[in-house]
Design an enzyme around this catalytic site. Structure first.
Site, PDB file in Angstrom:
ATOM      1  N   GLY A  87      33.050  29.936  36.408  1.00 56.55           N
ATOM      2  CA  GLY A  87      32.275  28.883  36.482  1.00 56.55           C
ATOM      3  C   GLY A  87      31.469  29.305  38.063  1.00 56.55           C
ATOM      4  O   GLY A  87      30.693  28.430  38.392  1.00 56.55           O
ATOM      5  N   CYS A  88      31.681  30.256  38.632  1.00 58.47           N
ATOM      6  CA  CYS A  88      31.020  30.577  39.845  1.00 58.47           C
ATOM      7  C   CYS A  88      29.694  31.338  39.510  1.00 58.47           C
ATOM      8  O   CYS A  88      29.775  32.609  39.443  1.00 58.47           O
ATOM      9  CB  CYS A  88      32.121  31.183  40.767  1.00 58.47           C
ATOM     10  SG  CYS A  88      31.149  31.640  42.376  1.00 58.47           S
ATOM     11  N   LEU A  89      28.545  30.663  40.010  1.00 55.64           N
ATOM     12  CA  LEU A  89      27.170  31.288  39.950  1.00 55.64           C
ATOM     13  C   LEU A  89      27.244  32.546  40.922  1.00 55.64           C
ATOM     14  O   LEU A  89      26.717  33.569  40.202  1.00 55.64           O
ATOM     15  CB  LEU A  89      26.280  30.293  40.344  1.00 55.64           C
ATOM     16  CG  LEU A  89      24.596  30.577  40.185  1.00 55.64           C
ATOM     17  CD1 LEU A  89      24.392  31.308  38.735  1.00 55.64           C
ATOM     18  CD2 LEU A  89      23.809  30.003  40.696  1.00 55.64           C
ATOM     19  N   CYS A 131      29.546  34.383  41.619  1.00 53.15           N
ATOM     20  CA  CYS A 131      30.280  35.548  41.137  1.00 53.15           C
ATOM     21  C   CYS A 131      29.544  36.045  39.950  1.00 53.15           C
ATOM     22  O   CYS A 131      29.546  37.293  39.889  1.00 53.15           O
ATOM     23  CB  CYS A 131      31.702  34.773  40.659  1.00 53.15           C
ATOM     24  SG  CYS A 131      32.871  34.081  41.897  1.00 53.15           S
ATOM     25  N   ARG A 132      29.044  35.326  39.285  1.00 53.49           N
ATOM     26  CA  ARG A 132      28.325  35.778  37.892  1.00 53.49           C
ATOM     27  C   ARG A 132      27.052  36.838  38.334  1.00 53.49           C
ATOM     28  O   ARG A 132      26.801  37.824  37.823  1.00 53.49           O
ATOM     29  CB  ARG A 132      27.717  34.767  37.177  1.00 53.49           C
ATOM     30  CG  ARG A 132      28.847  34.131  36.300  1.00 53.49           C
ATOM     31  CD  ARG A 132      28.367  33.093  35.256  1.00 53.49           C
ATOM     32  NE  ARG A 132      27.368  32.231  35.517  1.00 53.49           N
ATOM     33  CZ  ARG A 132      27.677  30.977  36.041  1.00 53.49           C
ATOM     34  NH1 ARG A 132      28.999  30.671  35.915  1.00 53.49           N
ATOM     35  NH2 ARG A 132      26.742  30.299  36.312  1.00 53.49           N
TER      36      ARG A 132
END
Length: 148
Positions: A9-11, A13-14
């Site tokens: 869920g970490c933007l 990270c994506r």
């Protein structure tokens, strides 16, 4: 070798993973919300910080807010335990470069320009690994960092 520590869920990270994929760069991803950090991984990360836990704790996280009033009284082992049990307290992503299987340098957070600089820096003439973890009184020599 590059290891990217992420969480679901970490933007940022994506975006970091997308950056590495788009540039055909090799990396290993570890989602620390699914596979907990080991104590050694956390110690490796800490040895590359300038300000110890202050550099890697996310002050916006709910876990940080929940423990904020007690953190000053915690010894190193308490904070290590807290991070391992509640990894969402960490800033993310944490991008670690390893040289010869040793942690070499750390990038915290996502910024494509910072990643480019991080990856393009000459690794033959500089070392970001610190000689002290900053917690000599609390940990003694437990973390493996050379203490004076």
């Amino acid at each position: 070798m590059i290891k990217i520590y992420t969480s679901s869920g970490c933007l940022g990270c994506r975006q970091s993973i997308k950056f590495f994929k788009d540039h055909n760069l090799e990396y290993i991803e570890k989602d620390f919300t699914k596979i907990p950090l080991t104590r050694q991984e956390l110690m490796d990360i800490l040895t590359m910080t300038e300000n110890g836990f202050d550099d890697i704790l996310s002050i916006r996280s709910n876990e940080f807010k929940k423990h904020r009033s007690k953190l000053d009284d915690y010894v190193m082992e308490d904070i290590v335990k807290l991070i391992i049990e509640h990894p969402q307290i960490l800033s993310r992503p944490l991008i670690v470069q390893y040289l010869k299987n040793e942690p070499y340098r750390l990038l915290i957070g996502y910024n494509s320009s910072d990643i480019e600089i991080f990856l393009n820096s000459d690794t033959t003439h500089m070392s970001k690994k610190v000689e002290s973890c900053g917690f000599e009184k609390q940990c003694g020599k437990e973390c493996g960092v050379k203490h004076e």
